[in-house]
Design an enzyme around this catalytic site. Structure first.
Site, short mmCIF file in Angstrom:
data_model
loop_
_atom_site.label_atom_id
_atom_site.label_comp_id
_atom_site.label_asym_id
_atom_site.label_seq_id
_atom_site.Cartn_x
_atom_site.Cartn_y
_atom_site.Cartn_z
CD1 TRP A 99 16.61 30.27 3.48
CD2 TRP A 99 14.96 28.91 2.07
NE1 TRP A 99 16.28 29.53 3.99
CE2 TRP A 99 15.31 28.27 3.30
CE3 TRP A 99 14.04 28.02 1.40
CZ2 TRP A 99 15.25 26.89 3.43
CZ3 TRP A 99 14.16 26.88 0.93
CH2 TRP A 99 14.91 26.25 2.59
CG ASP A 166 10.68 34.07 3.24
OD1 ASP A 166 10.22 33.86 4.35
OD2 ASP A 166 11.17 33.15 2.54
CE LYS A 190 13.27 27.70 8.80
NZ LYS A 190 12.81 28.10 7.46
C1 LIG Z 1 12.92 27.69 5.87
C2 LIG Z 1 12.53 28.89 5.05
C3 LIG Z 1 12.18 28.46 4.09
C4 LIG Z 1 11.21 27.32 3.86
O1 LIG Z 1 10.44 26.99 3.87
P1 LIG Z 1 9.45 26.12 3.80
O2 LIG Z 1 8.21 26.13 4.18
O3 LIG Z 1 10.05 24.61 4.27
O4 LIG Z 1 9.14 26.02 2.16
C5 LIG Z 1 11.42 29.92 2.92
N1 LIG Z 1 12.04 31.12 3.45
C6 LIG Z 1 12.51 31.16 4.83
C7 LIG Z 1 13.63 32.21 4.92
C8 LIG Z 1 13.02 29.84 5.33
O5 LIG Z 1 14.02 30.12 6.75
#
Ligand SMILES: *Cc1c(COP(=O)(O)O)cnc(C)c1O
Length: 356
Positions: A99, A166, A190
């Site tokens: 990511w 993020d 998540k």
């Molecule tokens: C799941 C995840 C993403 C992607 O998220 P989306 O909402 O599907 O774009 C980005 N960064 C991390 C750390 C993730 O776990």
């Protein structure tokens, strides 16, 4: 049979969040209408957004001068919105996983990017430390929890430039010093809500400093000014997020979530380290994630991998197969996961060991 939900995302939510959302889908606030049938501008819905924002600020102790936004597009959309809004000349990125790498890739089109450190050559099995950050960069981007590899930054890094993070997979699992950040974002699926809403915490006075034209929908100022109501926001996921935020507060907030996360993680890592069949994949033990716990069969037991998966599935474990790029196993232990589920997985590992 009771299911133990270790899915990596979308993932487990508190039962009462699902029940309350289901109830509102049938009849929202005794209005005789479904939550899915009302306008996002209905007078009953604005309080939902307002309370969600206010609980966000309270639970994370967000200082004055920050806005909380609920947007579409997922965390992946933020990979481009962040440089669009904050990268004037140069941005620094810490490459700790797939990511993080995607975020860096998006930034490249907007200016100079510096990868301050990377653990990619070692399969992202640790978080690089002691890297230098260019003091003239507009921000340092970090991924606080690497969902796929099971590494986590357990504290906010000490750097002299603003941070962008993020926090898709560890939001609300520990206290955060938000004042170090100009932007924190994540897909809600998540640890907060069903898929469909992305949360963004943004520092208001960090906006409007880039010279480029920003398309309206990708400009944070649009959403700050319109209170996430510039266009139709994801109404049902926002409602579910509010229920999770209420649940979080009632449970004792982020300190309590951190205590539970550590308790779950300690229990599972202890078994991984003890059990003769398994080993953890993260090499720097201090970087082991509390949220996504990754392990594999030891070399000499490799051929038992699918047997264990079947065995554990038969005992009600769900979602423990590792990410396709890593293999092995990953038990995601988000806020809503009860300790009993971790105990059930540990029991499974012990029983399987006895059979071999
Ligand atoms: C799941 C995840 C993403 C992607 O998220 P989306 O909402 O599907 O774009 C980005 N960064 C991390 C750390 C993730 O776990």
């Amino acid at each position: 049979m009771k299911k133990h939900n270790f899915n990596a995302g979308p993932s487990i939510l508190p039962r009462e969040v699902i029940e309350k959302t289901a109830q509102a889908i049938l009849d929202f606030n005794d209005s005789g209408l479904s939550l899915m049938e009302i306008s996002h501008r209905a007078k009953d819905f604005q309080p939902v957004v307002d309370e969600a924002i206010s609980l966000f600020k309270e639970l994370l102790q967000i200082p004055e001068g920050y806005s909380v936004l609920f947007l579409g597009g997922g965390a992946s959309m933020q990979f481009c919105m962040v440089p669009y809004n904050f990268l004037e000349k140069k941005a620094a990125y810490l490459n700790t996983g797939a990511w993080a790498k995607k975020a860096l890739k998006e930034a490249k089109g907007f200016g100079e990017t510096v990868e301050v450190a990377s653990s990619e050559k070692e399969g992202f099995t640790y978080i690089p430390k002691n890297f230098t950050v260019p003091s003239d960069a507009d921000y340092l981007h970090i991924t606080t929890n690497n969902t796929i590899y099971g590494t986590e930054l357990h504290a906010d890094p000490q750097v002299d430039i603003p941070l962008v993070a993020d926090m898709s997979s560890d939001i609300f699992s520990r206290p955060v010093d938000v004042s170090k950040y100009i932007c924190i974002y994540g897909g809600a699926q998540k640890n907060l809500a069903p898929a469909g809403v992305t949360f963004v915490i943004v520092k208001n006075d960090a906006l409007g400093k880039v010279s480029r034209h920003i398309p309206t929908m990708l400009d944070y100022r649009t959403h700050v000014e319109k209170g996430s109501m510039f266009n139709t926001p994801p109404v049902v996921p926002i409602y579910a997020a509010l229920q999770t935020l209420r649940w979080l507060k009632a449970q004792g907030g982020v300190e309590e979530m951190q205590r539970r996360a550590k308790q779950r993680a300690d229990m599972l890592y202890a078994e991984i380290d003890r059990n003769k069949l398994f080993r953890g994949t993260v090499t720097a033990l201090e970087d082991r994630s509390y949220m996504n716990i990754c392990f594999v069969m030891k070399e000499e037991y490799k051929e038992l991998e699918s047997d264990f998966l079947n065995f554990a599935t038969g005992k009600g474990m769900v979602g423990i197969k590792g990410h396709r790029s890593v293999g092995g196993f990953r038990a995601s232990c988000y806020n809503a996961l009860p300790i009993e589920s971790v105990q059930a997985l540990v029991d499974c590992m012990k029983e399987f060991e006895k059979q071999h």
